[in-house]
Motif scaffolding. Structure first.
Motif, PDB file in Angstrom:
ATOM      1  N   MET A 271       0.745  -1.195  -0.160  1.00  0.00           N
ATOM      2  CA  MET A 271       0.027  -0.103   0.038  1.00  0.00           C
ATOM      3  C   MET A 271       0.989   1.296  -0.018  1.00  0.00           C
ATOM      4  O   MET A 271       0.461   2.224  -0.331  1.00  0.00           O
TER       5      MET A 271
ATOM      6  N   ASP B 266       2.891   4.248  -1.208  1.00  0.00           N
ATOM      7  CA  ASP B 266       2.987   4.801  -2.722  1.00  0.00           C
ATOM      8  C   ASP B 266       3.920   5.923  -2.782  1.00  0.00           C
ATOM      9  O   ASP B 266       4.118   6.468  -4.133  1.00  0.00           O
ATOM     10  N   TYR B 267       4.568   6.368  -1.608  1.00  0.00           N
ATOM     11  CA  TYR B 267       5.243   7.287  -1.932  1.00  0.00           C
ATOM     12  C   TYR B 267       6.341   7.207  -0.788  1.00  0.00           C
ATOM     13  O   TYR B 267       6.260   6.779   0.239  1.00  0.00           O
TER      14      TYR B 267
ATOM     15  N   SER C 108       7.606   8.955  -5.987  1.00  0.00           N
ATOM     16  CA  SER C 108       6.287   8.704  -6.135  1.00  0.00           C
ATOM     17  C   SER C 108       6.384   7.082  -6.751  1.00  0.00           C
ATOM     18  O   SER C 108       7.338   6.909  -7.373  1.00  0.00           O
ATOM     19  N   SER C 109       5.636   6.351  -6.294  1.00  0.00           N
ATOM     20  CA  SER C 109       5.563   4.980  -6.945  1.00  0.00           C
ATOM     21  C   SER C 109       5.289   4.703  -8.429  1.00  0.00           C
ATOM     22  O   SER C 109       5.580   3.692  -8.903  1.00  0.00           O
TER      23      SER C 109
ATOM     24  N   ARG D  29       5.060   6.173   2.850  1.00  0.00           N
ATOM     25  CA  ARG D  29       3.484   6.541   3.230  1.00  0.00           C
ATOM     26  C   ARG D  29       2.681   5.724   2.367  1.00  0.00           C
ATOM     27  O   ARG D  29       2.576   5.326   1.052  1.00  0.00           O
TER      28      ARG D  29
ATOM     29  N   ASN E 189      -1.136   4.743   0.502  1.00  0.00           N
ATOM     30  CA  ASN E 189      -2.096   5.574  -0.593  1.00  0.00           C
ATOM     31  C   ASN E 189      -3.443   5.441   0.285  1.00  0.00           C
ATOM     32  O   ASN E 189      -4.391   5.858  -0.446  1.00  0.00           O
ATOM     33  N   ASN E 190      -3.838   5.318   1.410  1.00  0.00           N
ATOM     34  CA  ASN E 190      -4.934   5.247   1.975  1.00  0.00           C
ATOM     35  C   ASN E 190      -5.307   6.654   2.983  1.00  0.00           C
ATOM     36  O   ASN E 190      -5.502   6.544   4.285  1.00  0.00           O
ATOM     37  N   ASN E 191      -5.235   7.767   2.281  1.00  0.00           N
ATOM     38  CA  ASN E 191      -5.348   8.852   3.018  1.00  0.00           C
ATOM     39  C   ASN E 191      -4.448   8.975   4.217  1.00  0.00           C
ATOM     40  O   ASN E 191      -4.645   9.432   5.391  1.00  0.00           O
TER      41      ASN E 191
ATOM     42  N   ASN F  82       0.294  15.482   3.164  1.00  0.00           N
ATOM     43  CA  ASN F  82       1.043  14.908   2.004  1.00  0.00           C
ATOM     44  C   ASN F  82       1.936  15.960   1.183  1.00  0.00           C
ATOM     45  O   ASN F  82       2.762  15.534   0.326  1.00  0.00           O
TER      46      ASN F  82
END
Lengths: 114, 112
Positions: free
Chosen positions: A29, A31-32, A51-52, A93, A95-97, B98
């Protein structure tokens, strides 16, 4: 269960040569990915991120490579300088908020010898 | 522009006491996150606040709490301190979630 691992606790490199710091992750999960540098008695300082959707990102002497299939990333520093001596952390990090909820590796202490 | 400011820099407490740590983010930053750094566990996420609301929470017991004020300043509180709470507590801010995190120098807490 460590989701982000830096298997080398320390690395010693001669000034002017390449430093390669490695990081492995297990969570699909993520993605960064980010790299931070930390000097004693200071907070971590952001270095570079990726970034992924990319497999490489470059910023001056610093390049980060991402191999998604291997769940592996690496930070290359070329040429290495004595001022680069510090502890380097990779972070990921989801990708789920996830916002600023980062998962850090244990760090690698880089020593650049003059 | 001033960086992230954390106070106090060092703190010594005894088991059972409670402690409050303070963080002033970079001007204009609305997101504040807290991390705990220990030799054994590394850097671990505690919680994140954005516009006075907790957005995310790490895997820490309820003794660890935090809040964010309308001026984006944040505090974290640890009640009933245990020896294992001895750590460097780092605060970080960003303009939005982010975005790139900027860390303060931390508060070194020692529990005796």
């Amino acid at each position: 269960d460590q989701q982000v691992k830096q298997n080398s606790p320390s690395l010693s490199v001669q000034e002017g040569r390449i430093s390669i710091l490695n990081c492995d992750y297990t969570n699909s999960m993520f993605d960064y990915f980010l790299w931070y540098k930390k000097y004693p008695a200071e907070g971590p300082t952001f270095l570079i991120s990726i970034s992924s959707i990319k497999d490489k990102n470059e910023d001056g002497r610093f390049t980060v490579f991402l191999n998604k299939s291997a769940k592996h990333l690496s930070l290359h520093i070329v040429p290495s300088q004595p001022g680069d001596s510090a502890v380097y952390f990779c972070a990921a990090r989801g990708n789920n908020n996830a916002g600023n909820m980062l998962t850090f590796g244990g760090g690698t202490r880089l020593m650049v010898k003059p | 522009k001033a960086g992230v400011t954390q106070t106090p820099r060092y703190l010594i407490k005894t088991r059972g006491q409670q402690v409050t740590l303070s963080c002033s983010p970079i001007s204009g930053h609305r997101s504040v996150s807290w991390y705990q750094q220990t030799p054994g566990q590394g850097l671990q996420f505690l919680f994140e606040y954005f516009s006075e609301t907790q957005r995310n929470k790490g895997n820490f017991p309820g003794r660890f709490s935090g809040r964010q004020f309308s001026n984006s300043r944040s505090e974290m509180n640890v009640s009933t301190l245990e020896l294992g709470d001895s750590a460097l507590y780092l605060c970080a801010s960003s303009s939005d979630p982010n975005e790139k995190l900027f860390f303060g120098s931390g508060t070194q807490l020692s529990v005796l």
